[in-house]
Each structure stands twice: as C-alpha cells, then as structure tokens.
Design a protein around this motif. Structure first.
Motif, short mmCIF file in Angstrom:
data_model
loop_
_atom_site.label_atom_id
_atom_site.label_comp_id
_atom_site.label_asym_id
_atom_site.label_seq_id
_atom_site.Cartn_x
_atom_site.Cartn_y
_atom_site.Cartn_z
N ALA A 99 0.76 -1.29 -0.09
CA ALA A 99 0.16 0.00 -0.01
C ALA A 99 0.86 1.19 -0.12
O ALA A 99 0.69 2.25 -0.57
CB ALA A 99 -0.87 0.01 1.23
N LEU A 100 1.83 1.34 0.87
CA LEU A 100 2.76 2.37 0.93
C LEU A 100 3.51 2.44 -0.50
O LEU A 100 3.75 3.63 -0.97
CB LEU A 100 3.82 2.36 1.99
N GLY A 101 3.88 1.34 -1.09
CA GLY A 101 4.60 1.43 -2.45
C GLY A 101 3.63 1.92 -3.40
O GLY A 101 4.08 3.09 -4.14
N ALA A 102 2.36 1.66 -3.40
CA ALA A 102 1.67 2.32 -4.43
C ALA A 102 1.22 3.76 -4.29
O ALA A 102 1.33 4.59 -5.30
CB ALA A 102 0.27 1.51 -4.36
N VAL A 103 1.29 4.14 -2.93
CA VAL A 103 1.08 5.51 -2.83
C VAL A 103 2.37 6.45 -3.00
O VAL A 103 2.26 7.31 -3.77
CB VAL A 103 0.80 5.85 -1.33
N ILE A 104 3.40 6.08 -2.95
CA ILE A 104 4.72 6.43 -2.93
C ILE A 104 4.89 6.47 -4.54
O ILE A 104 5.42 7.59 -5.20
CB ILE A 104 5.82 5.92 -2.15
N SER A 105 4.82 5.46 -4.87
CA SER A 105 5.05 5.53 -6.60
C SER A 105 4.25 6.65 -7.34
O SER A 105 4.49 7.37 -8.20
CB SER A 105 4.53 4.02 -7.11
N THR A 106 2.62 6.58 -6.77
CA THR A 106 1.99 7.60 -7.51
C THR A 106 2.44 8.83 -7.49
O THR A 106 2.32 9.68 -8.24
CB THR A 106 0.35 7.30 -6.97
N LEU A 107 2.59 9.31 -6.14
CA LEU A 107 3.20 10.54 -5.65
C LEU A 107 4.45 11.01 -6.36
O LEU A 107 4.41 12.18 -6.82
CB LEU A 107 3.16 10.79 -4.39
N ASP A 109 5.59 9.86 -9.17
CA ASP A 109 5.40 9.99 -10.53
C ASP A 109 4.83 11.36 -10.92
O ASP A 109 5.24 12.25 -11.87
CB ASP A 109 4.38 8.74 -11.10
N ARG A 110 3.69 11.69 -9.81
CA ARG A 110 3.32 13.09 -10.41
C ARG A 110 4.05 14.09 -10.17
O ARG A 110 4.29 15.19 -10.81
CB ARG A 110 1.85 13.05 -9.34
N GLY A 111 5.04 13.91 -9.02
CA GLY A 111 5.89 14.87 -8.76
C GLY A 111 7.16 14.90 -9.73
O GLY A 111 7.20 16.23 -10.05
N SER A 112 7.49 14.00 -10.12
CA SER A 112 8.60 14.07 -11.14
C SER A 112 8.01 14.78 -12.47
O SER A 112 8.72 15.58 -13.16
CB SER A 112 9.32 12.71 -11.56
N GLN A 113 6.80 14.43 -12.95
CA GLN A 113 5.92 15.09 -14.07
C GLN A 113 6.02 16.52 -13.98
O GLN A 113 6.16 17.44 -14.66
CB GLN A 113 4.71 14.38 -14.26
N ALA A 114 5.52 16.97 -12.68
CA ALA A 114 5.31 18.38 -12.15
C ALA A 114 6.91 19.18 -12.20
O ALA A 114 6.79 20.10 -12.73
CB ALA A 114 4.90 18.56 -10.91
N LEU A 115 7.85 18.42 -11.80
CA LEU A 115 9.09 19.06 -12.07
C LEU A 115 9.49 19.20 -13.48
O LEU A 115 9.77 20.41 -13.68
CB LEU A 115 10.31 18.16 -11.54
N VAL A 116 9.22 18.28 -14.33
CA VAL A 116 9.61 18.37 -15.90
C VAL A 116 8.63 19.57 -16.54
O VAL A 116 9.07 20.24 -17.21
CB VAL A 116 9.29 16.95 -16.41
N ASP A 117 7.59 19.58 -15.94
CA ASP A 117 6.54 20.65 -16.31
C ASP A 117 7.09 21.99 -16.01
O ASP A 117 6.82 23.11 -16.69
CB ASP A 117 5.04 20.39 -16.04
N PHE A 118 7.40 22.20 -14.78
CA PHE A 118 8.01 23.27 -14.48
C PHE A 118 9.35 23.62 -15.03
O PHE A 118 9.21 25.04 -15.67
CB PHE A 118 8.39 23.36 -12.99
N ARG A 119 10.10 22.83 -15.48
CA ARG A 119 11.38 23.00 -16.20
C ARG A 119 10.87 23.54 -17.62
O ARG A 119 11.27 24.39 -18.20
CB ARG A 119 12.31 21.71 -16.24
N HIS A 120 9.80 22.91 -18.28
CA HIS A 120 9.25 23.36 -19.66
C HIS A 120 8.87 24.77 -19.51
O HIS A 120 9.14 25.83 -20.41
CB HIS A 120 8.35 22.33 -20.10
#
Length: 125
Positions: A99-107, A109-120
């Motif tokens: 359960a923790l792994g699923a939550v951490i994975s989702t968060l 993934d979203r965080g890294s995508q947000a970081l890339v979007d911010f860089r763009h």
C-alpha cells in the motif's frame, strides 16, 4: 531468360522495394515523433530515476521502522515468536508495504512530471 523468370524476379523486386518504402515511412514517422517530443534526455531521466529512488528509500525506511516497532513490541511483551503470529505479521508487513509503495509510486510519478513541466514552463519564458 524466359518471360516467366522475368515476371517472378520483377514481382520479387517490387515486393522488396515496397517493403523498403514501408520501413522508410516508419523510420520517418519515428524520427518526427522524436523531434517533436518536448522531453529532453534529462527530463526522461528525471521521470524514470526520481520515482525509482524515492520508492527504494521509502521502502527501506518503512522496513526499518517496521523492524524497530516489532523488536520493541517483542521486548515489551516478552513473547516468543510463534509461527502463526509470525505469518500474520509477515502478511501484514507485505500488505502495508504494498500500500505504501503504491502511494509513494503515484506521488513520485506526479511529482517528477510536475518538475519536468515546471522546467518546460521556465524554459519557454
């Protein structure tokens, strides 16, 4: 050379040329997709490495916390480990860890995508 041999060779050559054209079209399409992709190699690296590292660190922290809690619980109650309780605790650990792994994975993934979007966004200013 007979007429039959010429036609067989001609149709084989036509098929080979047609196959090469299909391959060329596919390569051109893949090249166009690569050139139009807004993510650089760094962005792709961020989106793959950051969630993996975050997942490993979170999993290890959870395991250390779980082990300490179990050691403290056994020390305070003075119980010996029985097989039935050990199996149930292993199942509980696996469920909580998943359960923790699923939550951490989702968060992550979203965080890294947000970081890339911010860089763009920052790059396009």
């Amino acid at each position: 050379m007979s007429d039959e041999t010429y036609n067989a060779t001609g149709s084989t050559a036509d098929r080979a040329v047609e196959t090469l054209h299909r391959i060329d079209d596919k390569v051109a399409m893949l090249r166009k997709q690569r050139l139009e992709d807004p993510d650089s190699a760094t962005d792709k690296l961020i989106k793959s490495v950051l969630p993996a590292i975050t997942g490993m660190v979170a999993g290890k922290l959870f395991q250390v916390t779980w082990d300490r809690a179990q050691a403290r619980r056994k020390a305070s109650s003075g119980e010996s480990s029985s097989n039935a309780k050990g199996l149930m605790m292993n199942i509980a650990f696996a469920a909580a860890s998943a359960a923790l792994g699923a939550v951490i994975s989702t968060l992550s993934d979203r965080g890294s995508q947000a970081l890339v979007d911010f860089r763009h966004r920052k790059h396009h200013r």
